[in-house]
Design a protein around this motif. Structure first.
Motif, PDB file in Angstrom:
ATOM      1  N   GLU A  72       0.951  -1.149   0.008  1.00 50.83           N
ATOM      2  CA  GLU A  72       0.099   0.467  -0.566  1.00 50.83           C
ATOM      3  C   GLU A  72       1.026   1.226   0.072  1.00 50.83           C
ATOM      4  O   GLU A  72       2.250   1.468   0.944  1.00 50.83           O
ATOM      5  CB  GLU A  72      -1.337   0.717   1.158  1.00 50.83           C
ATOM      6  CG  GLU A  72      -1.676  -1.342   1.360  1.00 50.83           C
ATOM      7  CD  GLU A  72      -3.003  -1.028   3.537  1.00 50.83           C
ATOM      8  OE1 GLU A  72      -2.245   0.148   3.496  1.00 50.83           O
ATOM      9  OE2 GLU A  72      -3.306  -2.220   2.560  1.00 50.83           O
ATOM     10  N   VAL A  73       0.751   1.934  -0.863  1.00 53.10           N
ATOM     11  CA  VAL A  73       1.133   3.030  -0.893  1.00 53.10           C
ATOM     12  C   VAL A  73       0.159   4.607  -0.802  1.00 53.10           C
ATOM     13  O   VAL A  73      -0.322   4.213  -1.417  1.00 53.10           O
ATOM     14  CB  VAL A  73       2.270   3.697  -2.529  1.00 53.10           C
ATOM     15  CG1 VAL A  73       3.053   4.891  -2.227  1.00 53.10           C
ATOM     16  CG2 VAL A  73       3.020   2.914  -2.584  1.00 53.10           C
ATOM     17  N   THR A  74       0.565   5.063   0.588  1.00 54.45           N
ATOM     18  CA  THR A  74      -0.052   6.408   1.082  1.00 54.45           C
ATOM     19  C   THR A  74       0.210   7.513   0.716  1.00 54.45           C
ATOM     20  O   THR A  74       1.256   8.131   1.125  1.00 54.45           O
ATOM     21  CB  THR A  74      -0.613   6.121   2.310  1.00 54.45           C
ATOM     22  OG1 THR A  74      -1.567   4.816   2.374  1.00 54.45           O
ATOM     23  CG2 THR A  74      -1.983   7.406   2.861  1.00 54.45           C
ATOM     24  N   ASP A  75       0.021   8.665  -0.229  1.00 55.08           N
ATOM     25  CA  ASP A  75      -0.505   9.763  -0.242  1.00 55.08           C
ATOM     26  C   ASP A  75      -1.191  11.007  -0.555  1.00 55.08           C
ATOM     27  O   ASP A  75      -2.084  10.805   0.343  1.00 55.08           O
ATOM     28  CB  ASP A  75       0.532   9.988  -1.470  1.00 55.08           C
ATOM     29  CG  ASP A  75      -0.682  10.197  -2.439  1.00 55.08           C
ATOM     30  OD1 ASP A  75      -1.710  10.667  -2.571  1.00 55.08           O
ATOM     31  OD2 ASP A  75      -0.495   9.676  -3.890  1.00 55.08           O
ATOM     32  N   THR A  76      -0.843  12.028   0.716  1.00 55.30           N
ATOM     33  CA  THR A  76      -1.662  13.072   0.928  1.00 55.30           C
ATOM     34  C   THR A  76      -2.700  13.405  -0.682  1.00 55.30           C
ATOM     35  O   THR A  76      -3.011  14.435   0.206  1.00 55.30           O
ATOM     36  CB  THR A  76      -0.918  14.258   1.832  1.00 55.30           C
ATOM     37  OG1 THR A  76      -0.009  15.156   1.158  1.00 55.30           O
ATOM     38  CG2 THR A  76       0.140  13.062   2.984  1.00 55.30           C
ATOM     39  N   ARG A  77      -2.336  12.895  -1.889  1.00 58.66           N
ATOM     40  CA  ARG A  77      -3.132  14.419  -2.052  1.00 58.66           C
ATOM     41  C   ARG A  77      -4.408  13.757  -2.685  1.00 58.66           C
ATOM     42  O   ARG A  77      -4.412  12.600  -3.544  1.00 58.66           O
ATOM     43  CB  ARG A  77      -2.684  14.758  -4.099  1.00 58.66           C
ATOM     44  CG  ARG A  77      -3.286  15.327  -4.520  1.00 58.66           C
ATOM     45  CD  ARG A  77      -2.725  16.035  -6.374  1.00 58.66           C
ATOM     46  NE  ARG A  77      -2.039  17.116  -5.371  1.00 58.66           N
ATOM     47  CZ  ARG A  77      -1.460  17.526  -6.410  1.00 58.66           C
ATOM     48  NH1 ARG A  77      -0.088  17.652  -7.147  1.00 58.66           N
ATOM     49  NH2 ARG A  77      -1.199  19.071  -6.552  1.00 58.66           N
ATOM     50  N   ALA A  78      -5.432  14.028  -2.563  1.00 63.39           N
ATOM     51  CA  ALA A  78      -6.995  13.264  -2.474  1.00 63.39           C
ATOM     52  C   ALA A  78      -7.439  13.048  -4.420  1.00 63.39           C
ATOM     53  O   ALA A  78      -7.929  12.574  -4.883  1.00 63.39           O
ATOM     54  CB  ALA A  78      -8.014  13.854  -1.670  1.00 63.39           C
ATOM     55  N   GLY A  79      -6.883  14.293  -4.484  1.00 63.22           N
ATOM     56  CA  GLY A  79      -7.636  14.630  -6.191  1.00 63.22           C
ATOM     57  C   GLY A  79      -7.347  13.914  -7.000  1.00 63.22           C
ATOM     58  O   GLY A  79      -7.676  13.741  -8.349  1.00 63.22           O
ATOM     59  N   ALA A 117      -7.842  11.614   7.631  1.00 64.40           N
ATOM     60  CA  ALA A 117      -7.059  12.393   6.991  1.00 64.40           C
ATOM     61  C   ALA A 117      -7.144  12.613   5.021  1.00 64.40           C
ATOM     62  O   ALA A 117      -7.238  11.847   4.521  1.00 64.40           O
ATOM     63  CB  ALA A 117      -5.272  12.206   6.787  1.00 64.40           C
ATOM     64  N   PRO A 118      -6.959  13.815   4.594  1.00 64.25           N
ATOM     65  CA  PRO A 118      -7.082  14.317   2.734  1.00 64.25           C
ATOM     66  C   PRO A 118      -5.643  12.849   2.239  1.00 64.25           C
ATOM     67  O   PRO A 118      -4.470  12.716   3.076  1.00 64.25           O
ATOM     68  CB  PRO A 118      -6.509  15.507   3.069  1.00 64.25           C
ATOM     69  CG  PRO A 118      -6.153  16.699   3.718  1.00 64.25           C
ATOM     70  CD  PRO A 118      -6.068  15.194   5.368  1.00 64.25           C
ATOM     71  N   GLY A 119      -6.738  12.278   1.532  1.00 65.80           N
ATOM     72  CA  GLY A 119      -5.438  11.799   0.286  1.00 65.80           C
ATOM     73  C   GLY A 119      -5.496  10.339   0.141  1.00 65.80           C
ATOM     74  O   GLY A 119      -6.801  10.471  -0.013  1.00 65.80           O
ATOM     75  N   LYS A 120      -4.537   9.270  -0.577  1.00 67.15           N
ATOM     76  CA  LYS A 120      -5.552   7.932  -0.767  1.00 67.15           C
ATOM     77  C   LYS A 120      -4.382   7.359  -1.088  1.00 67.15           C
ATOM     78  O   LYS A 120      -3.245   7.496   0.030  1.00 67.15           O
ATOM     79  CB  LYS A 120      -5.578   7.986  -2.276  1.00 67.15           C
ATOM     80  CG  LYS A 120      -4.377   8.572  -3.349  1.00 67.15           C
ATOM     81  CD  LYS A 120      -5.380   8.986  -4.533  1.00 67.15           C
ATOM     82  CE  LYS A 120      -3.810   9.436  -5.208  1.00 67.15           C
ATOM     83  NZ  LYS A 120      -2.976  10.697  -4.788  1.00 67.15           N
ATOM     84  N   THR A 121      -4.471   5.902  -0.622  1.00 68.74           N
ATOM     85  CA  THR A 121      -3.795   4.541  -0.883  1.00 68.74           C
ATOM     86  C   THR A 121      -3.933   4.065  -1.969  1.00 68.74           C
ATOM     87  O   THR A 121      -5.502   3.348  -2.427  1.00 68.74           O
ATOM     88  CB  THR A 121      -4.377   3.638   0.431  1.00 68.74           C
ATOM     89  OG1 THR A 121      -3.973   4.745   1.643  1.00 68.74           O
ATOM     90  CG2 THR A 121      -3.941   2.432   0.568  1.00 68.74           C
ATOM     91  N   VAL A 122      -2.581   3.654  -3.008  1.00 69.60           N
ATOM     92  CA  VAL A 122      -3.753   3.232  -4.197  1.00 69.60           C
ATOM     93  C   VAL A 122      -2.366   1.493  -3.752  1.00 69.60           C
ATOM     94  O   VAL A 122      -1.325   1.664  -3.378  1.00 69.60           O
ATOM     95  CB  VAL A 122      -2.247   3.512  -4.703  1.00 69.60           C
ATOM     96  CG1 VAL A 122      -2.342   2.783  -6.217  1.00 69.60           C
ATOM     97  CG2 VAL A 122      -3.170   5.140  -4.836  1.00 69.60           C
ATOM     98  N   TRP A 123      -3.212   0.429  -3.908  1.00 67.90           N
ATOM     99  CA  TRP A 123      -2.521  -0.700  -3.228  1.00 67.90           C
ATOM    100  C   TRP A 123      -2.398  -1.693  -4.186  1.00 67.90           C
ATOM    101  O   TRP A 123      -3.812  -1.309  -5.177  1.00 67.90           O
ATOM    102  CB  TRP A 123      -3.939  -1.588  -2.251  1.00 67.90           C
ATOM    103  CG  TRP A 123      -4.839  -1.362  -2.275  1.00 67.90           C
ATOM    104  CD1 TRP A 123      -6.137  -0.628  -1.838  1.00 67.90           C
ATOM    105  CD2 TRP A 123      -5.767  -2.556  -2.773  1.00 67.90           C
ATOM    106  NE1 TRP A 123      -7.220  -0.846  -2.536  1.00 67.90           N
ATOM    107  CE2 TRP A 123      -7.125  -2.422  -3.358  1.00 67.90           C
ATOM    108  CE3 TRP A 123      -5.176  -3.504  -3.498  1.00 67.90           C
ATOM    109  CZ2 TRP A 123      -8.124  -3.030  -3.626  1.00 67.90           C
ATOM    110  CZ3 TRP A 123      -6.173  -4.494  -4.201  1.00 67.90           C
ATOM    111  CH2 TRP A 123      -7.413  -3.940  -3.914  1.00 67.90           C
TER     112      TRP A 123
END
Length: 174
Positions: A72-79, A117-123
């Protein structure tokens, strides 16, 4: 683990996943290690390129449960979310193939909103076959703080002259 949202952070994350898989009994040259390392490289490169928010890091999590490796890679940009099915790219384009690779190599992948929190997780998930024994009996080692510090320190010492074999015996590095 948390990494700076830079190309160096993406490289260190990829190397940490490869080292951890080797520690868990999947050598560097094994297809599983190479495949999951490549998937991690693509996901972390995307986190740096498309998910970067100045001053914010990205997180990588690697797990093994019931014969399924999950990164899983989580960053803080939701858009900026990757498309549900990666579009075909122009054969002359220098970029845009990362998620095509992930989709081709992984058994499953997706995007989830980041919790609290804002962002997304790509897994991405990769299913593994048992090697003569059921994986349900295998216990994944839980890293201690010391293990993580040692692993991180070894990853940071990859520049020429910082490896013991590059230094003269008994000399201190400047």
């Amino acid at each position: 683990m948390r990494f700076t949202s830079t190309p160096r952070g993406a490289r260190l994350a990829r190397r940490l996943v490869s080292h951890r898989l080797d520690d868990w009994g999947h050598p560097y040259t094994a297809p599983l290690n190479e495949t999951l390392t490549l998937i991690t490289a693509e996901l972390t490169a995307n986190a740096v390129r498309h998910g970067h928010v100045p001053g914010r890091d990205f997180h990588v999590r690697l797990t093994l449960a019931e014969g399924i490796f999950r990164v899983e890679v989580t960053d803080t940009r939701a858009g900026k979310r990757p498309p549900a099915s990666p579009p075909a790219t122009d054969s002359l384009s220098e970029s845009g193939r990362g998620m095509l690779l992930v989709a081709a190599l992984a058994d499953d992948w997706g995007v989830s909103p980041r919790r609290a929190a804002p962002g997304k997780t790509v897994w991405a998930e990769l299913h593994v076959r048992p090697k003569g024994h059921p994986l349900s009996h295998r216990v994944t080692p839980q890293p201690t703080d010391v293990d993580l510090l040692l692993a991180t320190a070894s990853l940071l010492r990859d520049d020429p002259g910082s490896r013991p074999e590059d230094a003269g015996h008994g000399r201190r590095r400047p």
